[in-house]
Design an enzyme around this catalytic site. Structure first.
Site, PDB file in Angstrom:
ATOM      1  N   GLY A  94       5.427 -13.277  -1.353  1.00 29.25           N
ATOM      2  CA  GLY A  94       6.368 -14.312  -0.891  1.00 29.25           C
ATOM      3  C   GLY A  94       7.780 -13.761  -0.881  1.00 29.25           C
ATOM      4  O   GLY A  94       8.045 -12.688  -1.426  1.00 29.25           O
ATOM      5  N   GLY A  96      10.728 -13.028  -2.231  1.00 31.98           N
ATOM      6  CA  GLY A  96      11.271 -13.016  -3.587  1.00 31.98           C
ATOM      7  C   GLY A  96      12.766 -12.786  -3.609  1.00 31.98           C
ATOM      8  O   GLY A  96      13.441 -13.024  -4.604  1.00 31.98           O
ATOM      9  N   ARG A  97      13.272 -12.272  -2.510  1.00 30.28           N
ATOM     10  CA  ARG A  97      14.722 -12.053  -2.457  1.00 30.28           C
ATOM     11  C   ARG A  97      15.247 -12.317  -1.048  1.00 30.28           C
ATOM     12  O   ARG A  97      16.155 -11.636  -0.581  1.00 30.28           O
ATOM     13  CB  ARG A  97      15.076 -10.647  -2.902  1.00 30.28           C
ATOM     14  N   GLY A 130      16.141 -11.271  -7.215  1.00 23.72           N
ATOM     15  CA  GLY A 130      16.356 -11.891  -5.911  1.00 23.72           C
ATOM     16  C   GLY A 130      17.513 -11.288  -5.121  1.00 23.72           C
ATOM     17  O   GLY A 130      17.848 -11.765  -4.043  1.00 23.72           O
ATOM     18  N   ARG A 180      19.057 -10.951   8.772  1.00 20.85           N
ATOM     19  CA  ARG A 180      18.034 -10.307   9.594  1.00 20.85           C
ATOM     20  C   ARG A 180      17.580 -11.270  10.684  1.00 20.85           C
ATOM     21  O   ARG A 180      17.384 -12.460  10.439  1.00 20.85           O
ATOM     22  CB  ARG A 180      16.863  -9.928   8.682  1.00 20.85           C
ATOM     23  N   ARG A 187       3.502 -12.331   8.802  1.00 18.65           N
ATOM     24  CA  ARG A 187       2.964 -11.004   8.496  1.00 18.65           C
ATOM     25  C   ARG A 187       1.453 -11.059   8.405  1.00 18.65           C
ATOM     26  O   ARG A 187       0.881 -12.149   8.253  1.00 18.65           O
ATOM     27  CB  ARG A 187       3.513 -10.541   7.132  1.00 18.65           C
ATOM     28  N   ASP A 254       1.986  -6.764   3.860  1.00 22.80           N
ATOM     29  CA  ASP A 254       3.071  -7.746   3.939  1.00 22.80           C
ATOM     30  C   ASP A 254       4.238  -7.205   4.758  1.00 22.80           C
ATOM     31  O   ASP A 254       5.151  -7.955   5.095  1.00 22.80           O
ATOM     32  CB  ASP A 254       3.557  -8.137   2.538  1.00 22.80           C
ATOM     33  N   ASP A 264      10.956  -4.506   7.631  1.00 22.80           N
ATOM     34  CA  ASP A 264      11.158  -4.061   6.258  1.00 22.80           C
ATOM     35  C   ASP A 264      11.478  -2.582   6.167  1.00 22.80           C
ATOM     36  O   ASP A 264      10.612  -1.738   5.933  1.00 22.80           O
ATOM     37  CB  ASP A 264       9.957  -4.433   5.373  1.00 22.80           C
TER      38      ASP A 264
HETATM   39  P1  AMP Z   1       9.229  -4.993  -0.235  1.00 20.71           P
HETATM   40  O1  AMP Z   1       8.834  -3.772  -0.974  1.00 20.71           O
HETATM   41  O2  AMP Z   1      10.699  -5.053   0.099  1.00 20.71           O
HETATM   42  O3  AMP Z   1       8.375  -5.265   0.957  1.00 20.71           O
HETATM   43  O4  AMP Z   1       9.035  -6.205  -1.251  1.00 20.71           O
HETATM   44  C1  AMP Z   1       7.782  -6.528  -1.795  1.00 20.71           C
HETATM   45  C2  AMP Z   1       7.874  -7.846  -2.540  1.00 20.71           C
HETATM   46  O5  AMP Z   1       8.762  -7.751  -3.640  1.00 20.71           O
HETATM   47  C3  AMP Z   1       8.364  -9.007  -1.701  1.00 20.71           C
HETATM   48  O6  AMP Z   1       7.664 -10.155  -2.087  1.00 20.71           O
HETATM   49  C4  AMP Z   1       9.815  -9.094  -2.078  1.00 20.71           C
HETATM   50  O7  AMP Z   1      10.343 -10.363  -1.858  1.00 20.71           O
HETATM   51  C5  AMP Z   1       9.770  -8.749  -3.555  1.00 20.71           C
HETATM   52  N1  AMP Z   1      11.043  -8.207  -4.057  1.00 20.71           N
HETATM   53  C6  AMP Z   1      11.604  -7.006  -3.777  1.00 20.71           C
HETATM   54  N2  AMP Z   1      12.780  -6.865  -4.413  1.00 20.71           N
HETATM   55  C7  AMP Z   1      12.979  -7.994  -5.128  1.00 20.71           C
HETATM   56  C8  AMP Z   1      14.016  -8.468  -6.015  1.00 20.71           C
HETATM   57  N3  AMP Z   1      15.090  -7.735  -6.281  1.00 20.71           N
HETATM   58  N4  AMP Z   1      13.860  -9.687  -6.551  1.00 20.71           N
HETATM   59  C9  AMP Z   1      12.785 -10.447  -6.300  1.00 20.71           C
HETATM   60  N5  AMP Z   1      11.783 -10.071  -5.500  1.00 20.71           N
HETATM   61  C10 AMP Z   1      11.871  -8.857  -4.897  1.00 20.71           C
HETATM   62 MG    MG Z   2       8.367  -6.530   2.395  1.00 20.21          MG
END
Ligand code: AMP
Ligand code: MG
Length: 489
Positions: A94, A96-97, A130, A180, A187, A254, A264
């Protein structure tokens, strides 16, 4: 003298179809205002094409939106729910940030997601803060815009706003929010979430919605054609990546968009010297997402997507599996065809001949042997110049060139036509890793955005072959060693 009225509204026109889906698919979120927002970069051309007013975006109220402090009128902020296979392991994820402000309707009627990345915690943040750091958000800005310039489907970057607040990683870093713009953020992982946490009904709801958004020409309920369209888009996309030497770096399910855009930008980077086994990401210890693995991984991800659609494809499970397998089995041929068509253009071949694939593969093999620069080899060939360096000086290459000349017809006119096609198909410049780093260092450490803006401007039309682009063509000094990228920042 009268002054024309200053436009105070940015021109956002939201119509939020995703937030009208069942709440199973998202969590509504509130904003987390930041203390001292400052606009780092604004994509003026993209803003104009979206019908947004630059002056208003730069104003205090405009900046509050880009920094995630205030929602514009008509927005309905939510965090999207999704799952994903990360390096092969299925996890609930989901946003997360990130948060989806909503869907903006551009002047020509296009519907685009406006997402803020780095906007603070959501119900899906797990242990994370986040937030995002300025450097990685600027990196996504540069590379996604470079990909767009290359003509590759991609999410776009409208702006990066510094938050004025620190984020804590290994070091304390300045925080930032990226705006963005995407055809959607649906996804493979969104379907995996629908199937895993919901069931066939949720998958059907999501598939119906996604088809309306990305494949409106398909008949409602024709899920097989939908699946085939998604497979085709990925085959086309990954072929484009391979043809410019782009390594995504974290092709988790994802991070694969159903709309077929590159999404991403974490540990991604472009090849310098041609080595098909190149891996840039520091966390990809086993080379799962290496350059030459990308087509195979895309097919693997599509198989995970297909599994979620099984109950929709046919009531009879065996027949559903057969249809699914057939659709996935089409991927390699679709990819090969897209790749070969692209390679023909890179080599200036205006028609098709049976020996073309061997001609392309033999050149790549020589490039690998001589560690030739991927972009510059094709750019040099496009200019009709005799290049320098071990590849061009080798006897084997001389032999290859004789074959190439024979293939295109040998006359001066034929060569000139080939070179024209080649310049339209081979970029003069890419987002070189050392140039990206140089731009980020000036921006983050020196608050100097001139280097970054020049780089982005130079990469806007990489097929122009300007003298400025020639300056950006130099590969990194070999003493730099292999470039490493980091994600999760
Ligand atoms: P990504 O590697 O950017 O595709 O992120 C994978 C997952 O980790 C996704 O669900 C992001 O929302 C979550 N995520 C990455 N960085 C953070 C962060 N700093 N805080 C919270 N969730 C994160
Ligand atoms: Mg991602």
């Amino acid at each position: 003298m009268t002054h024309s009225a200053i436009t105070t509204t940015a021109g956002w026109r939201f119509d939020n179809s995703y937030s009208r889906l069942p709440s199973f698919f998202y969590s509504k979120v509130s904003l987390h205002p930041v203390s001292a927002p400052k606009l780092a970069v604004l994509n003026v051309r993209l803003a104009a094409s979206l019908g947004l007013n630059e002056e208003a975006l730069r104003s205090e109220a405009g900046l509050a939106v880009l920094a995630g402090s205030a929602a514009p009128e008509g927005a309905d902020p939510l965090a999207q729910a999704y799952a994903g296979h990360q390096f092969g392991h299925l996890t609930m994820l989901g946003d997360g940030r990130a948060l989806l402000l909503g869907e903006h309707i551009a002047p020509k009627g296009d519907r685009v997601d406006i997402q803020l990345k780095g906007s603070g915690r959501t119900p899906y943040s797990r242990g994370g803060d986040g937030r995002a750091a300025l450097g990685p958000m600027l990196r996504e800005y540069i590379v996604s815009e470079a990909m767009h310039g290359l003509g590759i489907p991609t999410t776009r970057s409208l702006a990066v706003a510094a938050t004025g607040e620190p984020v804590f990683r290994e070091d304390e870093l300045p925080g930032a929010v990226l705006t963005r713009v995407a055809a959607s953020h649906i996804r493979v992982g969104t379907f995996q979430y629908a199937a895993g946490a919901g069931g066939a009904d949720q998958v059907r709801t999501l598939a119906d919605y996604t088809m309306q958004r990305h494949d409106p020409e398909l008949e409602a309920g024709d899920y097989l054609s939908f699946l085939q369209a998604v497979v085709r888009r990925q085959a086309f996309l990954i072929a484009k990546w391979q043809l410019v030497g782009f390594v995504h770096g974290v092709m988790n399910t994802d991070n694969m968009a159903i709309g077929g855009e590159t999404i991403d930008y974490g540990p991604c980077a472009f090849l310098d010297a041609y080595d098909p086994s190149t891996v840039f990401s520091s966390i990809d210890a086993h080379g799962r997402y290496a350059y030459n693995q990308q087509p195979r991984i895309a097919a693997w991800n599509l198989a995970r997507f297909t599994e979620t659609l099984l109950p929709l494809l046919d009531e009879d499970e065996e027949r559903a599996v057969a249809l699914a397998e057939e659709s996935i089995a089409a991927f390699p041929a679709l990819f090969e065809a897209a790749w070969l068509a692209g390679m023909r253009a890179k080599l200036g071949l205006q028609d098709e001949a049976p020996e073309d694939e061997a001609l392309a593969q033999d050149l790549l093999a020589l490039m690998e042997t001589h560690r030739a620069d991927f972009t510059n080899t094709f750019a040099t060939l496009s200019s009709g110049a005799v290049g320098e360096g071990p590849l061009f000086e080798s006897e084997a290459f001389a032999g290859w060139l004789v074959r190439w000349k024979a293939r295109i017809g040998g006359s001066d006119d034929a060569e000139a036509a080939a070179h024209g096609l080649m310049r339209r198909s081979n970029p003069a410049a890419i987002a070189r890793n050392h140039r990206v780093e140089e731009a980020l260092a000036a921006a983050v450490e020196g608050d100097d955005y001139g280097v970054l803006n020049r780089l982005v401007e130079t990469l806007r039309d990489p097929y122009a072959y300007t003298s400025e682009q020639a300056e950006y063509a130099a590969p990194p000094d070999p003493s730099c060693g292999r470039y490493r990228t980091f994600c999760g920042t």
